[in-house]
Motif scaffolding. Structure first.
Motif, short mmCIF file in Angstrom:
data_model
loop_
_atom_site.label_atom_id
_atom_site.label_comp_id
_atom_site.label_asym_id
_atom_site.label_seq_id
_atom_site.Cartn_x
_atom_site.Cartn_y
_atom_site.Cartn_z
N TYR A 33 -1.15 -10.18 5.38
CA TYR A 33 -0.88 -8.81 5.83
C TYR A 33 -2.05 -8.32 6.68
O TYR A 33 -3.21 -8.67 6.43
CB TYR A 33 -0.69 -7.89 4.63
N THR A 60 2.81 -10.24 8.14
CA THR A 60 3.42 -8.91 8.20
C THR A 60 2.37 -7.90 8.64
O THR A 60 1.27 -7.85 8.07
CB THR A 60 3.96 -8.49 6.82
N HIS A 80 2.31 0.26 0.70
CA HIS A 80 1.96 -1.10 1.14
C HIS A 80 1.43 -1.93 -0.03
O HIS A 80 1.70 -3.13 -0.12
CB HIS A 80 0.94 -1.04 2.27
#
Length: 233
Positions: A33, A60, A80
């Protein structure tokens, strides 16, 4: 069995400055991420990851808010963190990457705090990265501090009042004024009045890296998010 969370610093932009430990961890995780780039045409973290061989993790980009409402910002971080934690609870190792260092003016510290609040038994590891001011010092062969000098790191996206800035700079040593993209002209003027030698650095480690101590060259530059001023008397 739950997975592990890694907070990983990618350094200032040059893939060659990613540590061996960071690269090994990135090759081992299931998911990576990062913060969605503020510049839609490029993701610095993405470019660094592209240059590292053997990374197969799903990537991502996460959009964080810069709202002045701190509660709103924390709520987005919690969203998140919950997304990342869902994968970790499925047994998948995950990494959050950031340019620079993950524990220095980084979203990673907020994210880790949220993850540990949601999962007190979280297994995690933080892998440090090269800071941007170290890269600027290296690019200019400038000793940041010697002997008993003091190094000050000052965020300047919002300019300090002149009196407060003067007080922060009064010690012998070096000051690094970070994120000066909106305040650069005012800061350069104040530093010149105070008799400081100034070096401006932007986009360090990237193709469009710029370093200069010439006030006219600095003034001619556009607003650059990844920028800083290094100053000494």
């Amino acid at each position: 069995m739950a997975g592990k969370f890694y907070g990983i610093g990618l350094g200032p932009g040059d893939p060659g400055l990613v540590t061996l430990k960071a690269a090994d961890a990135l090759r081992s995780v299931k998911a990576i991420y990062s913060v969605a780039s503020r510049q839609s045409d490029r993701s610095i973290s993405g470019r660094i990851l592209d240059a590292l061989p053997g990374i197969t993790a799903e990537r991502t980009e996460l959009e964080f808010t810069m709202s002045k409402d701190f509660g709103e910002r924390l709520a987005r971080i919690d969203e998140h963190a919950a997304l990342i934690l869902a994968g970790i609870r499925r047994g998948e190792d995950a990494a959050f990457v950031t340019i620079g260092d993950p524990m220095t003016y980084s979203t990673c510290s907020y994210l880790l705090r949220a993850l540990r609040h949601m999962e007190p038994e979280l297994e995690y590891e933080i892998i440090p990265g090269v800071n941007s001011w170290s890269a600027l010092a290296a690019a200019t062969a400038t000793a940041l501090v010697e002997d008993r000098e003091v190094l000050r790191i000052i965020p300047t996206a919002v300019p300090p009042e002149p009196e407060k800035l003067a007080a922060m700079l009064q010690e012998h040593g070096t000051s690094v004024l970070l994120k000066c993209y909106r305040t650069r002209e005012e800061l350069v003027r104040l530093l010149a009045q105070g008799g400081y030698r100034v070096t401006y650095g932007a986009n360090l480690g990237l193709d469009d890296e710029f370093v200069s101590g010439d006030p006219e060259e600095i003034a001619a530059r556009p607003e650059e998010y990844l920028s800083m001023l290094l100053c000494r008397r």
